[in-house]
Scaffold this motif. Structure first.
Motif, PDB file in Angstrom:
ATOM      1  N   LEU A 196     -45.138  46.787 -29.260  1.00 20.40           N
ATOM      2  CA  LEU A 196     -44.865  45.893 -30.384  1.00 20.40           C
ATOM      3  C   LEU A 196     -44.829  44.414 -30.019  1.00 20.40           C
ATOM      4  N   PHE A 197     -44.836  44.089 -28.722  1.00 18.44           N
ATOM      5  CA  PHE A 197     -44.693  42.684 -28.324  1.00 18.44           C
ATOM      6  C   PHE A 197     -45.766  42.291 -27.294  1.00 18.44           C
ATOM      7  N   PRO A 198     -47.033  42.463 -27.643  1.00 19.39           N
ATOM      8  CA  PRO A 198     -48.102  42.248 -26.652  1.00 19.39           C
ATOM      9  C   PRO A 198     -48.280  40.797 -26.214  1.00 19.39           C
ATOM     10  N   ASP A 199     -47.892  39.843 -27.034  1.00 17.21           N
ATOM     11  CA  ASP A 199     -48.144  38.433 -26.713  1.00 17.21           C
ATOM     12  C   ASP A 199     -47.148  37.867 -25.712  1.00 17.21           C
ATOM     13  N   VAL A 200     -45.998  38.489 -25.561  1.00 19.11           N
ATOM     14  CA  VAL A 200     -44.974  37.918 -24.692  1.00 19.11           C
ATOM     15  C   VAL A 200     -44.598  38.824 -23.524  1.00 19.11           C
ATOM     16  N   ILE A 201     -45.024  40.068 -23.548  1.00 18.75           N
ATOM     17  CA  ILE A 201     -44.529  41.013 -22.554  1.00 18.75           C
ATOM     18  C   ILE A 201     -44.938  40.619 -21.135  1.00 18.75           C
ATOM     19  N   ARG A 202     -46.141  40.099 -20.965  1.00 18.24           N
ATOM     20  CA  ARG A 202     -46.585  39.703 -19.626  1.00 18.24           C
ATOM     21  C   ARG A 202     -45.679  38.627 -19.030  1.00 18.24           C
ATOM     22  N   GLY A 203     -45.279  37.661 -19.863  1.00 20.70           N
ATOM     23  CA  GLY A 203     -44.463  36.568 -19.366  1.00 20.70           C
ATOM     24  C   GLY A 203     -43.066  36.979 -18.951  1.00 20.70           C
ATOM     25  N   HIS A 204     -42.564  38.098 -19.493  1.00 19.80           N
ATOM     26  CA  HIS A 204     -41.204  38.526 -19.197  1.00 19.80           C
ATOM     27  C   HIS A 204     -41.142  39.667 -18.187  1.00 19.80           C
ATOM     28  N   ILE A 205     -42.287  40.217 -17.819  1.00 22.03           N
ATOM     29  CA  ILE A 205     -42.293  41.350 -16.886  1.00 22.03           C
ATOM     30  C   ILE A 205     -41.647  41.007 -15.544  1.00 22.03           C
ATOM     31  N   PRO A 206     -41.949  39.848 -14.924  1.00 23.10           N
ATOM     32  CA  PRO A 206     -41.300  39.557 -13.635  1.00 23.10           C
ATOM     33  C   PRO A 206     -39.777  39.562 -13.708  1.00 23.10           C
ATOM     34  N   ILE A 207     -39.213  39.106 -14.824  1.00 23.50           N
ATOM     35  CA  ILE A 207     -37.753  39.104 -14.972  1.00 23.50           C
ATOM     36  C   ILE A 207     -37.225  40.536 -15.019  1.00 23.50           C
ATOM     37  N   ILE A 208     -37.859  41.374 -15.843  1.00 18.81           N
ATOM     38  CA  ILE A 208     -37.382  42.749 -15.996  1.00 18.81           C
ATOM     39  C   ILE A 208     -37.592  43.538 -14.702  1.00 18.81           C
ATOM     40  N   MET A 209     -38.722  43.336 -14.055  1.00 19.73           N
ATOM     41  CA  MET A 209     -38.965  44.013 -12.775  1.00 19.73           C
ATOM     42  C   MET A 209     -37.954  43.550 -11.728  1.00 19.73           C
ATOM     43  N   GLY A 210     -37.611  42.258 -11.753  1.00 18.97           N
ATOM     44  CA  GLY A 210     -36.598  41.754 -10.833  1.00 18.97           C
ATOM     45  C   GLY A 210     -35.252  42.415 -11.070  1.00 18.97           C
ATOM     46  N   LEU A 211     -34.865  42.580 -12.344  1.00 16.72           N
ATOM     47  CA  LEU A 211     -33.614  43.264 -12.672  1.00 16.72           C
ATOM     48  C   LEU A 211     -33.663  44.722 -12.222  1.00 16.72           C
ATOM     49  N   ALA A 212     -34.832  45.355 -12.357  1.00 18.20           N
ATOM     50  CA  ALA A 212     -34.973  46.757 -11.925  1.00 18.20           C
ATOM     51  C   ALA A 212     -34.754  46.882 -10.423  1.00 18.20           C
ATOM     52  N   VAL A 213     -35.362  45.975  -9.647  1.00 17.28           N
ATOM     53  CA  VAL A 213     -35.228  46.028  -8.185  1.00 17.28           C
ATOM     54  C   VAL A 213     -33.783  45.747  -7.775  1.00 17.28           C
ATOM     55  N   ILE A 214     -33.158  44.751  -8.405  1.00 20.98           N
ATOM     56  CA  ILE A 214     -31.749  44.475  -8.109  1.00 20.98           C
ATOM     57  C   ILE A 214     -30.896  45.699  -8.421  1.00 20.98           C
ATOM     58  N   GLY A 215     -31.171  46.356  -9.556  1.00 18.99           N
ATOM     59  CA  GLY A 215     -30.431  47.555  -9.915  1.00 18.99           C
ATOM     60  C   GLY A 215     -30.616  48.674  -8.901  1.00 18.99           C
ATOM     61  N   ILE A 216     -31.842  48.823  -8.397  1.00 17.20           N
ATOM     62  CA  ILE A 216     -32.110  49.860  -7.386  1.00 17.20           C
ATOM     63  C   ILE A 216     -31.262  49.629  -6.148  1.00 17.20           C
ATOM     64  N   LEU A 217     -31.272  48.398  -5.633  1.00 18.02           N
ATOM     65  CA  LEU A 217     -30.560  48.085  -4.395  1.00 18.02           C
ATOM     66  C   LEU A 217     -29.052  48.000  -4.620  1.00 18.02           C
ATOM     67  N   TYR A 218     -28.655  47.327  -5.695  1.00 15.83           N
ATOM     68  CA  TYR A 218     -27.234  47.145  -5.980  1.00 15.83           C
ATOM     69  C   TYR A 218     -26.563  48.489  -6.239  1.00 15.83           C
ATOM     70  N   GLY A 219     -27.211  49.334  -7.052  1.00 17.09           N
ATOM     71  CA  GLY A 219     -26.647  50.644  -7.327  1.00 17.09           C
ATOM     72  C   GLY A 219     -26.540  51.496  -6.077  1.00 17.09           C
ATOM     73  N   ALA A 220     -27.559  51.419  -5.210  1.00 16.27           N
ATOM     74  CA  ALA A 220     -27.544  52.217  -3.986  1.00 16.27           C
ATOM     75  C   ALA A 220     -26.466  51.735  -3.018  1.00 16.27           C
ATOM     76  N   ILE A 221     -26.296  50.417  -2.911  1.00 20.75           N
ATOM     77  CA  ILE A 221     -25.274  49.877  -2.005  1.00 20.75           C
ATOM     78  C   ILE A 221     -23.876  50.269  -2.474  1.00 20.75           C
ATOM     79  N   LEU A 222     -23.625  50.145  -3.782  1.00 22.81           N
ATOM     80  CA  LEU A 222     -22.310  50.527  -4.302  1.00 22.81           C
ATOM     81  C   LEU A 222     -22.077  52.032  -4.196  1.00 22.81           C
ATOM     82  N   ALA A 223     -23.136  52.819  -4.390  1.00 19.23           N
ATOM     83  CA  ALA A 223     -23.000  54.269  -4.233  1.00 19.23           C
ATOM     84  C   ALA A 223     -22.622  54.631  -2.805  1.00 19.23           C
TER      85      ALA A 223
END
Length: 476
Positions: free
Chosen positions: A225-252
């Protein structure tokens, strides 16, 4: 059995007029993205109901809450109307709140309130975005509609966002925030440790499907539904995903309690789902979608087995156990397989989902899609290593070494019905690891269409709406 894996259109649909003057209808259907989430939810509900034999008070109300939560989750996965989706999405909060508040641990009321406030507040943003989408559809076509098929059709022909491109980013994030809260993704994950630690065992088992409502929403709404803006925001969301992967694993890795460790592990593993989805690569999309199914199986199996320990000993802290391998060999075997699937051992379902997610993200980074870099995958791989560290450490502490606490020497192995509940989940993990195409093949057409909705030029975007000719030939 009737599902056509070669089509990306919605199938087995049901339509009943509801509030037609407002463009709201009771409209249901499935495609390759939602297909496996429905039986996953049904399977986990059966497992949760099986464990409910340990519930000693308000048993009827407990069963009603479990079935109500199942209804809400399946309704979310098959809704083709925005308001109907939101209704089911929010309905899931009610039974989960009562499951935690009435049958949870000592801190159950605080955990239930935190869960409800977090997830409800995040969803309010999404409701505003939904109403805005319906308004834009009315402006473009002259009719109000909350149908995702109608709205996506208007997106594909360019009429929906004409003159409203500035609003697209805001509406996009209204959906993303709601789904990150539910997923749970960093930094909106803080409700999950208390909820998992204080809820009855059925809560985390069903939550293993409930958190998929967040990642499913990303696939269903954010990409097409948001094809015009999704490319510009992907690095932010991917960055949050990677932080979540590492942060969650460290706290676990630093948790002294098995339930809290598995809660933070969920944050880490759902990061791989988000990583695969927003790679916008076909392999990554398949991996992220498959990882939803795999994590639902592995997390619920581990929570179920930990629940059996909680029922026998009243605690899930590492220091309360030791030497269980000799006392409970069947339990130890099922736990080991489930744990290795969560780690991502080849031959088990967890490996397929994580590997394909990272492979898709690597391909996107290598090609420089949306400004991505392979560094995302390199960092995410650290989460796989950390998962092996904290899960193997936990297994060593609980199952090996001397029996220090005398009561552990008297613990009984799993009863046949307990072994059967966990064994069904383990069987599907093995099947998914050895024959993943059973699950991935029905996803591919829908995921390819979704990817093209997000990336293709306007004239080449596929659409869910019926038309004389398809907008594109899939897999061209």
């Amino acid at each position: 059995l009737r599902f056509d894996a070669g089509s990306f259109k919605f199938q087995l649909t049901e339509f009943i007029p509801w509030l037609q003057s407002a463009g709201v209808n009771y409209h249901l259907g499935v495609d390759g993205i939602s297909l496996w989430l429905v039986p996953l939810t049904a399977l986990l509900t059966i497992v949760a109901l099986g464990f409910s034999s340990y519930v000693e008070h308000r048993a009827k109300l407990f069963l009603a809450m479990v079935l109500m939560l199942e209804t809400a989750m399946i309704g979310t996965f098959v809704s083709l109307d925005l308001i109907l989706f939101y209704t089911f999405f929010e309905l899931s909060l009610v039974p989960m709140y009562f499951l935690v508040a009435l049958w949870g641990g000592d801190g159950r009321r605080r955990a239930a309130a935190k869960f409800f406030i977090y997830t409800f507040a995040g969803s309010i943003f999404m409701l505003v975005g939904m109403v805005t989408l319906a308004y834009l559809h009315q402006r473009a076509t002259g009719t109000w509609s909350f149908s995702i098929i109608d709205i996506q059709s208007a997106v594909s022909n360019g009429s929906l966002w004409a003159g409203a491109l500035q609003a697209q980013s805001l509406i996009f994030w209204s959906f993303v925030i709601a789904f990150l809260v539910k997923a749970p993704g960093f930094p909106f994950h803080t409700w999950i440790p208390d909820t998992y630690a204080e809820s009855p065992v059925a809560g985390p088992i069903l939550s293993s499907a409930m958190v998929k409502m967040g990642s499913y929403g990303m696939l269903r709404f954010c990409l097409p539904l948001f094809p015009d803006v999704i490319r510009g925001h992907i690095p932010i969301i991917m960055g949050l995903a990677v932080i979540g992967i590492l942060y969650g694993a460290i706290l676990a890795a630093v948790q002294p309690d098995m339930r809290r460790m598995l809660a933070y592990s969920t944050v880490s593993h759902m990061g791989f789902v988000i990583l695969g989805i927003f790679s916008l690569d076909q392999i990554g999309l398949v991996g992220g979608t498959y990882q939803q199914l795999s994590h639902g199986l592995t997390a619920s199996a581990l929570f179920l087995l930990v629940g059996f320990l909680l029922q026998r000993r009243g605690t899930t802290e590492f220091r309360a156990f030791g030497g269980l391998k000799a006392q409970m060999p069947i339990f130890a075997t099922l736990f080991l397989i489930s744990m290795l699937a969560s780690v991502g051992l080849p031959g088990l379902s967890g490996f397929v989902g994580e590997f394909l997610s990272m492979l898709g993200a690597y391909k996107a980074g290598y090609a420089g899609v949306a400004g991505l870099s392979t560094i995302y995958v390199a960092l995410a791989a650290g989460g796989v290593v950390l998962a092996a560290v904290y899960l193997l450490y936990m297994y060593q502490q609980v199952f090996y070494g001397p029996v220090v606490v005398s009561i552990n020497a008297r613990l009984k192995d799993l009863k046949p019905w307990e072994a059967a509940l966990a064994g069904v989940l383990v069987f599907v993990m093995l099947w998914g690891g050895l024959y993943p195409a059973t699950f991935t093949r029905p996803m591919e057409a829908s995921l390819d269409a979704t990817r093209q909705m997000a990336l293709n030029d306007q004239a080449l975007k596929p659409t869910w709406a019926d038309s004389p000719a398809e907008a594109v030939v899939l897999n061209r």
